[in-house]
Scaffold this motif. Structure first.
Motif, PDB file in Angstrom:
ATOM      1  N   UNK A 196       1.942 -19.229  43.568  1.00  0.00           N
ATOM      2  CA  UNK A 196       0.724 -19.973  43.906  1.00  0.00           C
ATOM      3  C   UNK A 196      -0.009 -20.422  42.652  1.00  0.00           C
ATOM      4  N   UNK A 197       0.114 -19.641  41.590  1.00  0.00           N
ATOM      5  CA  UNK A 197      -0.515 -20.051  40.325  1.00  0.00           C
ATOM      6  C   UNK A 197       0.223 -19.441  39.148  1.00  0.00           C
ATOM      7  N   UNK A 198      -0.070 -19.981  37.956  1.00  0.00           N
ATOM      8  CA  UNK A 198       0.578 -19.490  36.734  1.00  0.00           C
ATOM      9  C   UNK A 198      -0.495 -19.039  35.745  1.00  0.00           C
ATOM     10  N   UNK A 199      -0.257 -17.876  35.123  1.00  0.00           N
ATOM     11  CA  UNK A 199      -1.078 -17.418  33.996  1.00  0.00           C
ATOM     12  C   UNK A 199      -0.224 -17.651  32.758  1.00  0.00           C
ATOM     13  N   UNK A 200      -0.592 -18.631  31.960  1.00  0.00           N
ATOM     14  CA  UNK A 200       0.247 -19.079  30.846  1.00  0.00           C
ATOM     15  C   UNK A 200      -0.303 -18.560  29.520  1.00  0.00           C
ATOM     16  N   UNK A 201       0.528 -17.812  28.787  1.00  0.00           N
ATOM     17  CA  UNK A 201       0.119 -17.303  27.468  1.00  0.00           C
ATOM     18  C   UNK A 201       0.311 -18.379  26.409  1.00  0.00           C
ATOM     19  N   UNK A 202      -0.755 -18.732  25.705  1.00  0.00           N
ATOM     20  CA  UNK A 202      -0.647 -19.623  24.536  1.00  0.00           C
ATOM     21  C   UNK A 202      -1.299 -18.911  23.363  1.00  0.00           C
ATOM     22  N   UNK A 203      -0.558 -18.806  22.257  1.00  0.00           N
ATOM     23  CA  UNK A 203      -1.049 -17.966  21.151  1.00  0.00           C
ATOM     24  C   UNK A 203      -1.508 -18.777  19.954  1.00  0.00           C
ATOM     25  N   UNK A 204      -0.712 -19.749  19.586  1.00  0.00           N
ATOM     26  CA  UNK A 204      -1.051 -20.625  18.457  1.00  0.00           C
ATOM     27  C   UNK A 204      -0.358 -21.970  18.681  1.00  0.00           C
ATOM     28  N   UNK A 205      -0.900 -23.031  18.071  1.00  0.00           N
ATOM     29  CA  UNK A 205      -0.270 -24.347  18.189  1.00  0.00           C
ATOM     30  C   UNK A 205       0.610 -24.645  16.985  1.00  0.00           C
ATOM     31  N   UNK A 206       0.720 -23.690  16.062  1.00  0.00           N
ATOM     32  CA  UNK A 206       1.499 -23.898  14.839  1.00  0.00           C
ATOM     33  C   UNK A 206       2.901 -23.312  15.046  1.00  0.00           C
ATOM     34  N   UNK A 207       3.908 -24.194  15.072  1.00  0.00           N
ATOM     35  CA  UNK A 207       5.262 -23.730  15.403  1.00  0.00           C
ATOM     36  C   UNK A 207       5.786 -22.712  14.389  1.00  0.00           C
ATOM     37  N   UNK A 208       5.483 -22.948  13.102  1.00  0.00           N
ATOM     38  CA  UNK A 208       5.955 -22.004  12.060  1.00  0.00           C
ATOM     39  C   UNK A 208       5.346 -20.628  12.246  1.00  0.00           C
ATOM     40  N   UNK A 209       4.035 -20.622  12.493  1.00  0.00           N
ATOM     41  CA  UNK A 209       3.349 -19.340  12.701  1.00  0.00           C
ATOM     42  C   UNK A 209       3.844 -18.683  13.989  1.00  0.00           C
ATOM     43  N   UNK A 210       4.094 -19.490  15.008  1.00  0.00           N
ATOM     44  CA  UNK A 210       4.573 -18.943  16.276  1.00  0.00           C
ATOM     45  C   UNK A 210       5.893 -18.202  16.063  1.00  0.00           C
ATOM     46  N   UNK A 211       6.772 -18.843  15.293  1.00  0.00           N
ATOM     47  CA  UNK A 211       8.068 -18.232  14.987  1.00  0.00           C
ATOM     48  C   UNK A 211       7.874 -16.934  14.195  1.00  0.00           C
ATOM     49  N   UNK A 212       6.963 -16.981  13.234  1.00  0.00           N
ATOM     50  CA  UNK A 212       6.720 -15.798  12.394  1.00  0.00           C
ATOM     51  C   UNK A 212       6.092 -14.649  13.204  1.00  0.00           C
ATOM     52  N   UNK A 213       5.144 -14.951  14.059  1.00  0.00           N
ATOM     53  CA  UNK A 213       4.414 -13.902  14.789  1.00  0.00           C
ATOM     54  C   UNK A 213       5.170 -13.370  16.002  1.00  0.00           C
ATOM     55  N   UNK A 214       5.986 -14.233  16.647  1.00  0.00           N
ATOM     56  CA  UNK A 214       6.593 -13.839  17.929  1.00  0.00           C
ATOM     57  C   UNK A 214       8.118 -13.828  17.905  1.00  0.00           C
ATOM     58  N   UNK A 215       8.707 -14.421  16.855  1.00  0.00           N
ATOM     59  CA  UNK A 215      10.168 -14.460  16.751  1.00  0.00           C
ATOM     60  C   UNK A 215      10.799 -15.624  17.488  1.00  0.00           C
ATOM     61  N   UNK A 216      10.000 -16.461  18.159  1.00  0.00           N
ATOM     62  CA  UNK A 216      10.601 -17.596  18.890  1.00  0.00           C
ATOM     63  C   UNK A 216       9.795 -18.873  18.628  1.00  0.00           C
ATOM     64  N   UNK A 217      10.438 -20.006  18.864  1.00  0.00           N
ATOM     65  CA  UNK A 217       9.797 -21.305  18.674  1.00  0.00           C
ATOM     66  C   UNK A 217       8.810 -21.596  19.801  1.00  0.00           C
TER      67      UNK A 217
END
Ligand code: SF4
Ligand code: SF4
Length: 329
Positions: A196-217
Motif C-alpha cells: 500500500x505504501x513504500x518507506x524509502x531510505x535515502x542517505x546521500x545524493x553523492x554516488x561516491x560517498x554512497x559507495x564509500x558509506x554503504x558499499x553499493x552505488x
C-alpha cells in the motif's frame, strides 16, 4: 469474476500449495516509527548494503547467526560439550565462537540451561507470519496502522515478501515496504506494486560517498525511486542522520532538492537521529562497531536539519530519535 493477485495467492495456499518460507530476525509489535499508525514490523534477514552506521547488524547476513549473552551465562560448559563442530571455547574473557565452522545448527542453544545462547534468525512460513501479525488487527484498524516489512532488505527474499504482502492485503491489513531500494527494477516494481505504501531510505545524493558509506552505488536506488514518482506510489522518505556522514547541511539540501524536483508528491520525510544503542549487538556477533563513542544528536541539531529539509523539499518533515519531536507550520 476475475480474481485479484492477493485472492489468487490465498486460494492457492488454501488449495494445498506450500506457502513460501523466509528467514526473519524479529517481529516487532506496537511499532510507531515504521509508517502510519500502530504497526507490526517484520524484519527480514539479509542485506546487500554495508552501511557503516547499520543499527540492525543481525539483519545483514541471510542465514541465522549465533549470539552469546554474557550476563546470562553460568559457565557450566554444556554448550561446549554439545557442539559437534567444536566451535565454542569459553575463555575468561568470554565465549569465543569459531564462526568459520559454526553452521548455526542450534544444538548449543538447546543444551544451554540459562538461555545464554540464541540463534538470531528463524525460518517461518508466510502463513505463520500472517497468524502473528493478525494478532493486532484491531489496533491497526483503530489507528490506521498495519504491517511493515523491513530488514535487512526485504528485496533479498522477494518471493516470501511478495506472498506475505498479498496475504496481508487479502486479510484487509494495510502494508508498507521499508526498503533501501537497492535491487533490480523488476523486483522493486513487483514489491512496491504489492504494497500500500513504500518507506524509502535515502542517505546521500553523492554516488561516491554512497559507495564509500554503504558499499553499493546510488544509481539503481534513484532509478527505483523514480518508479515510485512515475507511479505516484504513496511514499515516505527516511534518512538516517549520522554525525560525520549524513548530517551536513549540504547533504540535507541536496536530498531536499531531489525530493522537490523528482518526488514532490511524497507525503512525508523522516530524519532518523543517530544513537549508539546497537553497540552490544555488534559485540555479540563479533563485528566491529565503527561509531563507538560517537555522541547522540541533540534536539536542537535535529530541529535545524528539519527546518532545512522542509525549506529545500517543500514536504512535511519529522524527526525521531532519543527524544521524539515533530515540527509543523
Ligand atoms: S550452532 Fe551448532 S555449530 Fe554453531 S556453535 Fe552451536 S552447536 Fe556448534
Ligand atoms: S551452556 Fe549456556 S550457560 Fe553454560 S557455558 Fe554455555 S552459554 Fe554459558
Amino acid at each position: 469474476m476475475k480474481s485479484s493477485p492477493e485472492n489468487r495467492i490465498a486460494c492457492e495456499i488454501l488449495a494445498g500449495n506450500a506457502p513460501q518460507k523466509g528467514t526473519i530476525f524479529n517481529i516487532q509489535r506496537f511499532s510507531i516509527d515504521d509508517g502510519p499508525g500502530i504497526r507490526t514490523t517484520v524484519f527480514m534477514k539479509g542485506c546487500p548494503l554495508r552501511c557503516v552506521w547499520c543499527h540492525n547488524p543481525e539483519g545483514i547476513k541471510r542465514e541465522p547467526q549465533l549470539m552469546w549473552f554474557d550476563v546470562r551465562c553460568i559457565g557450566d560448559m554444556e554448550c561446549v560439550e554439545a557442539c559437534p563442530k567444536s566451535a565454542l571455547d569459553l575463555r575468561p574473557g568470554g565465549m569465543v565462537i569459531d564462526r568459520s565452522v559454526c553452521d548455526s545448527c542450534g544444538l548449543c542453544v538447546v543444551a544451554c540451561p540459562s538461555g545464554a545462547l540464541e540463534l538470531v534468525g528463524k525460518v517461518l512460513s508466510t502463513l505463520e507470519v500472517l497468524e502473528e501479525v493478525k494478532r493486532d488487527e484491531v489496533f491497526y484498524k483503530n489507528s490506521n496502522g498495519g504491517v511493515t516489512v523491513s530488514g535487512g532488505e526485504p528485496a533479498v527474499q522477494p518471493d516470501f515478501v511478495l506472498e506475505l504482502l498479498l496475504l496481508c492485503k487479502d486479510s484487509k491489513m494495510h502494508t508498507a515496504l521499508d526498503t533501501s531500494a537497492y535491487c533490480s527494477a523488476d523486483v522493486f516494481k513487483t514489491l512496491a506494486d504489492a504494497s500500500d505504501m513504500v518507506l524509502l531510505d535515502l542517505k546521500t545524493m553523492d554516488d561516491e560517498k554512497h559507495l564509500e558509506y554503504t558499499g553499493v552505488s546510488l544509481k539503481p536506488i534513484l532509478n527505483n525511486a523514480r518508479y515510485l514518482a512515475d507511479s505516484r506510489k504513496r511514499t515516505w522518505i527516511r534518512t538516517p542522520i549520522i554525525p560525520g556522514y549524513t548530517d551536513e547541511s549540504e547533504n540535507i539540501a541536496d536530498l531536499g532538492h531531489f525530493v522537490k524536483e523528482e518526488m514532490g508528491f511524497v507525503e512525508r520525510w523522516d530524519l532518523l537521529a543517530f544513537n549508539n544503542a546497537c553497540e552490544s549487538k555488534y559485540d555479540r556477533l563479533d563485528l566491529e562497531w565503527k561509531l563507538k563513542g560517537v555522541a547522540s544528536l541533540d534536539s536542537s541539531v535535529m530541529e535545524e536539519l528539519v527546518a532545512l529539509a522542509r525549506k529545500h523539499s517543500g514536504v512535511d518533515v519529522h524527526w525521531s530519535g532519543p527524544t521524539r519531536a515533530r515540527m509543523k507550520d
